[in-house]
Design a protein around this motif. Structure first.
Motif, PDB file in Angstrom:
ATOM      1  N   GLN A   1       2.397   1.674  -3.456  1.00 21.53           N
ATOM      2  CA  GLN A   1       1.391   2.114  -4.418  1.00 21.53           C
ATOM      3  C   GLN A   1       1.038   3.584  -4.221  1.00 21.53           C
ATOM      4  N   GLU A   2       1.024   4.022  -2.965  1.00 23.52           N
ATOM      5  CA  GLU A   2       0.769   5.441  -2.704  1.00 23.52           C
ATOM      6  C   GLU A   2       1.922   6.296  -3.221  1.00 23.52           C
ATOM      7  N   LYS A   3       3.151   5.807  -3.015  1.00 18.48           N
ATOM      8  CA  LYS A   3       4.304   6.546  -3.550  1.00 18.48           C
ATOM      9  C   LYS A   3       4.241   6.621  -5.073  1.00 18.48           C
TER      10      LYS A   3
ATOM     11  N   HIS B   1       1.553   6.392  -6.928  1.00 18.91           N
ATOM     12  CA  HIS B   1       0.407   7.228  -7.292  1.00 18.91           C
ATOM     13  C   HIS B   1       0.790   8.707  -7.236  1.00 18.91           C
ATOM     14  N   PHE B   2       1.415   9.141  -6.147  1.00 21.42           N
ATOM     15  CA  PHE B   2       1.746  10.553  -6.033  1.00 21.42           C
ATOM     16  C   PHE B   2       2.886  10.947  -6.967  1.00 21.42           C
TER      17      PHE B   2
ATOM     18  N   GLY C   1       0.824  -1.215   0.000  1.00 18.60           N
ATOM     19  CA  GLY C   1       0.000   0.000   0.000  1.00 18.60           C
ATOM     20  C   GLY C   1       0.852   1.255   0.000  1.00 18.60           C
ATOM     21  N   GLU C   2       1.916   1.255   0.799  1.00 21.44           N
ATOM     22  CA  GLU C   2       2.799   2.429   0.834  1.00 21.44           C
ATOM     23  C   GLU C   2       3.496   2.650  -0.510  1.00 21.44           C
TER      24      GLU C   2
ATOM     25  N   ASP D   1      -5.028  14.487  -2.585  1.00 18.15           N
ATOM     26  CA  ASP D   1      -3.929  14.419  -3.553  1.00 18.15           C
ATOM     27  C   ASP D   1      -3.658  15.795  -4.149  1.00 18.15           C
TER      28      ASP D   1
END
Length: 857
Positions: free
Chosen positions: A362-364, A366-367, A359-360, A415
């Protein structure tokens, strides 16, 4: 009127007292039902019993969390850690300090500095202000992860403490644990670090496994009745005792749960009670255990070793009891189930960690993708004309939409807010290539984590293997697993009292010093007595006991002894016929009288002998002269009689009156030779078929023993014999069979060969020199031994030598013949050459069983 008022007041007072009494009883009942149960639940759940989830009791869990709070890589004063822990633990500092010392002494979770006590000697740790601690690298790796920890409020609500720590290892089984609660207790034995990891891997692979305890104190353990550590099981633990010399024993490892102090105290108590006999004890324990036991003159070291196991803390029994907290309830289970639950919990925690990591990442990703779109497409310019915050958010959202179709999730307002926080300097220095590389590296990491999740079992197996590689190198098994023989206390007890008998008056005991001496005895011995009237009785050895008048035989009773045979002749009744019988006595009820005759009143014993090895004598029978009797005398051989039970009537001798029975001659044993085995697991002889058969032994046969140190002797085989660790030959001894030895003579620095026979049985002799550099290479008992000599020089071919041709039989003290002048690398034993016995040896050879082959170690 006043009397009526007084009577009314007294009546009201009595009623008030009755009401108060009833209220008090009701209140106590309520306290018992509610308060006591609350207290019991609190002790069980919050103090005494460890949780299966992480293997910790609450105080231990709070200690670990406190150490993590203060961890900066350096040592902290234990007093400081204890004080910090009191924010979590609602008890005194002493209980926290003691619990921390116990965790540290298990050498797994805490890196210690200073005097933390000694589990071997029982010495206490120094005060908390003098010792320091920090978390071990192992603890930091497997115990903590705030992202997977569930938290709860501490007892005063000021802080958050973990409900359970996310331990990714079977910590409970590695450390062990015990506690006494209200109505139940727990005792979980520690297990070996590497064996737990291996078993966890087997669980993940779906294979079967077994677990046995391992103790930091070492020693020897018999796990035959371990019962998976559940209720009803038992393990027997013994100290490691070796014979230093003929007069000294040394203890190098002690049983779990004991200390050198308690061990020595138990030995001294046994000595004071006369169970063993020692001269002196020396405690040289420092880093390792070394207790020297100096024996009194004439005391057998072998027998003393067994006595130490039987009467002191050198041998103890431990009853494990696996009680753990599971789902807020105490549960009784076995160690296998604990390990399965722990392994599955580790698998679950690893999965959660991977999911959080994914999850971390994927968040990295994504941003990073949003940031690239935002800067690369210059969407930040769209907000220059906007005057409101909502307008800014809307403008950025509108600018992103055409470029976000490849994203894994929708773009949120959060975001967009993060995009507005990007500094101008970062935008001005934005590098598209670096941004692409970052996104690609994140995609690679995401792919790796997803692969781990898809192959979670393999990932967990590799995790356990990495733990073993990092931390398991210095954690070998310390406790040796063996199967113990039961030691009969009566066989090894030191008999330091004397048993006496008054045959006429019928008293036996240790206080009858003016009467007839029988034998040395101990207070745990039983005494067997036979009377003239044919009655037998077994009673405990005491100061003075009446057993009946006219005693004809008395001895120390050996339970389950089938080789002691009693030969008996008796007259049935006052004028009945006479009978003879042979029997043994293996088990009886103490203090009960057994009639060995036919049971008629007036019966009397005419002849009686007790034979330790089943000997059968010959006796002469003489009848009283009667009219018509032609044969008044004849001989009877007891060997013609079958051994039966003690209650048998026996064989008829004569129906006429017997004048006397006269002893003629002693006989030999009528019992079969006894087969004896050697069990290498317990290093003991036995007659139960365990181990390797040494042969069939009569009372005249002996065992031949040779050791690597060059000692050789013959002994009468006894089941209590202890054997040295460096034994290289153990076999039934044939006096005519030569012994061959190849050895390096230290003083002359040359190899020699010698052959000899033993001329002095029962005497231990050294057949090589005592020089410190002298070393025995080979010792064999073949008739024609064959050896191969390998030289140090490569240009010399190996030499094969027939030792029978090389040297004749000489004395045991002879130096022997020099093997060669050339330097030797090593000497190998080869298969013996064929041998045909001489005519005068054939009879001897036939007497030796084919099973009587030498045992070579």
């Amino acid at each position: 009127m006043q009397d009526d008022i007084n009577n009314q007041e007294e009546s009201e007072f009595e009623n008030h007292k009755e009401v108060e009494s009833q209220e008090t009883i009701t209140k106590v009942t309520g306290m018992y039902k509610e308060w006591f149960l609350d207290y019991a639940s609190y002790v069980i759940l919050e103090r005494a019993v460890p949780a299966i989830a992480d293997g910790f009791k609450p105080v231990q869990r709070r200690i670990m969390q406190s150490m993590k709070d203060l961890d900066d890589g350096r040592y902290n004063k234990v007093a400081n850690l204890v004080g910090h822990c009191m924010q979590y633990h609602p008890h005194g500092d002493a209980s926290i300090s003691d619990a921390m010392v116990q965790i540290g002494q298990k050498e797994l979770l805490i890196d210690m500095q200073g005097n933390w006590g000694n589990i071997l000697t029982g010495d206490r740790a120094a005060a908390a202000r003098y010792i320091e601690a920090r978390l071990s690298k192992f603890a930091l790796e497997v115990v903590f992860n705030p992202k997977t920890t569930d938290w709860q409020a501490s007892y005063d609500g000021r802080r958050k403490e973990p409900i359970n720590l996310p331990v990714k290892f079977p910590m409970l089984l590695a450390q062990g644990g015990e506690g006494i609660a209200v109505g139940l207790s727990t005792k979980i034995l520690p297990h070996n670090f590497n064996e737990l990891i291996d078993a966890s891997i087997k669980i993940l692979k779906g294979r079967s496994f077994t677990l046995f305890p391992d103790f930091l104190t070492g020693g020897i353990v018999d796990v035959t009745n371990y019962n998976d550590g559940a209720r009803g099981g038992k393990v027997r633990v013994r100290a490691k005792i070796a014979q230093l010399d003929k007069k000294t024993l040394v203890i190098n490892e002690i049983p779990f749960g004991t200390t050198t102090s308690s061990l020595i105290e138990s030995i001294l108590k046994a000595n004071d009670k006369g169970k063993i006999k020692i001269k002196q004890i020396e405690d040289n324990t420092a880093r390792n255990v070394e207790i020297l036991i100096h024996l009194a003159p004439g005391i057998s070291p072998d027998k003393t070793i067994d006595a130490l196991y039987a009467f002191t803390n050198c041998g103890i029994s431990i009853s494990p009891l696996c009680c753990v907290i599971q789902d807020h309830k105490p549960v009784f289970i076995g160690v296998s189930d604990i390990l399965k639950i722990s392994t599955n919990n580790t698998l679950h925690l690893l999965k959660r960690e991977l999911e959080i990591q994914l999850g971390e990442l994927q968040e990295k990703w994504h941003f990073a993708s949003l940031e690239r779109i935002f800067i690369e497409n210059r969407i930040y310019r769209d907000i220059e004309e906007e005057s409101t915050w909502d307008g800014v958010i809307t403008a950025i959202d509108r600018g992103l939409k055409p470029h976000t179709t490849h994203l894994k999730r929708a773009v949120t307002e959060e975001d967009i807010v993060r995009l507005t926080e990007i500094r101008i300097k970062r935008i001005s220095k934005f590098d598209i290539d670096k941004a692409k590389q970052l996104i690609e590296s994140l995609e690679d990491e995401i792919a790796v984590v997803k692969n781990y999740l898809d192959n979670l079992i393999e990932f967990a197996i590799n995790y356990f293997k990495s733990l073993k590689e990092k931390y398991g190198k210095d954690k070998p098994r310390l406790t040796e697993i063996r199967t113990f023989d039961d030691i009969e206390a009566t066989k090894v007890v030191m008999r330091n009292e004397k048993l006496y008998v008054n045959r006429v008056e019928g008293f036996v005991g240790t206080s009858l010093k003016r009467d007839e001496f029988v034998a040395d005895c101990a207070d745990i011995d039983d005494v067997i007595v036979f009377r003239k009237d044919g009655v037998m009785m077994v009673t405990k050895a005491a100061q003075k006991t009446f057993v009946g008048k006219d005693i004809i035989h008395i001895a120390i009773f050996k339970k389950s002894d089938k080789r002691t045979i009693y030969n008996m002749m008796y007259r049935d009744g006052r004028s009945g016929p006479s009978y003879m019988k042979r029997f043994n006595v293996t088990a009886v009820t103490r203090d009960r009288e057994y009639d060995l005759t036919a049971g008629n009143k007036g019966s009397v014993v005419l002849h009686f002998t007790a034979n330790p090895n089943g000997e059968a004598e010959t006796v002469g029978v003489e009848l009283k002269p009667l009219a018509g009797l032609k044969k008044l005398k004849w001989d009877i051989d007891f060997s013609d009689l079958i051994i039966k039970g003690r209650s048998s009537k026996g064989n008829l001798i004569t129906k006429y009156p017997v004048k006397k029975i006269e002893f003629k001659s002693a006989g030999t044993s009528t019992l079969k030779p006894r087969k004896i085995w050697f069990d290498d697991t317990v290093q003991r002889l036995n007659v139960d078929g365990r181990g390797e058969l040494l042969g069939e032994f009569t009372s005249k046969d002996k065992l031949l023993i040779a050791t690597q140190s060059g000692k050789i002797k013959t002994i009468t085989p006894a089941l209590t014999t202890h054997f040295e660790d460096d034994m290289v030959v153990l076999e039934k001894w044939n006096p005519n069979k030569p012994i061959s030895a190849v050895y390096y003579e230290g003083e002359k620095e040359k190899y020699y060969i010698k052959r000899f026979v033993i001329d002095t049985p029962d005497k231990e002799e050294l057949f090589i020199s005592e020089h410190p550099k002298t070393q025995l290479q080979i010792v064999v008992t073949d008739y024609r031994p064959n050896v191969e000599v390998v030289f140090s020089k490569r240009n010399l071919d190996n030499l094969v030598i027939d030792l029978e041709d090389f040297i004749a039989i000489k004395g045991i003290k002879a130096l022997g013949n020099q093997l060669t002048e050339d330097k030797i690398k090593l000497v190998n034993r080869l298969e013996a050459l064929p041998y045909t016995p001489e005519e005068n040896e054939i009879e001897t050879e036939e007497e030796i069983s084919k099973d009587d082959q030498p045992r070579l170690f």
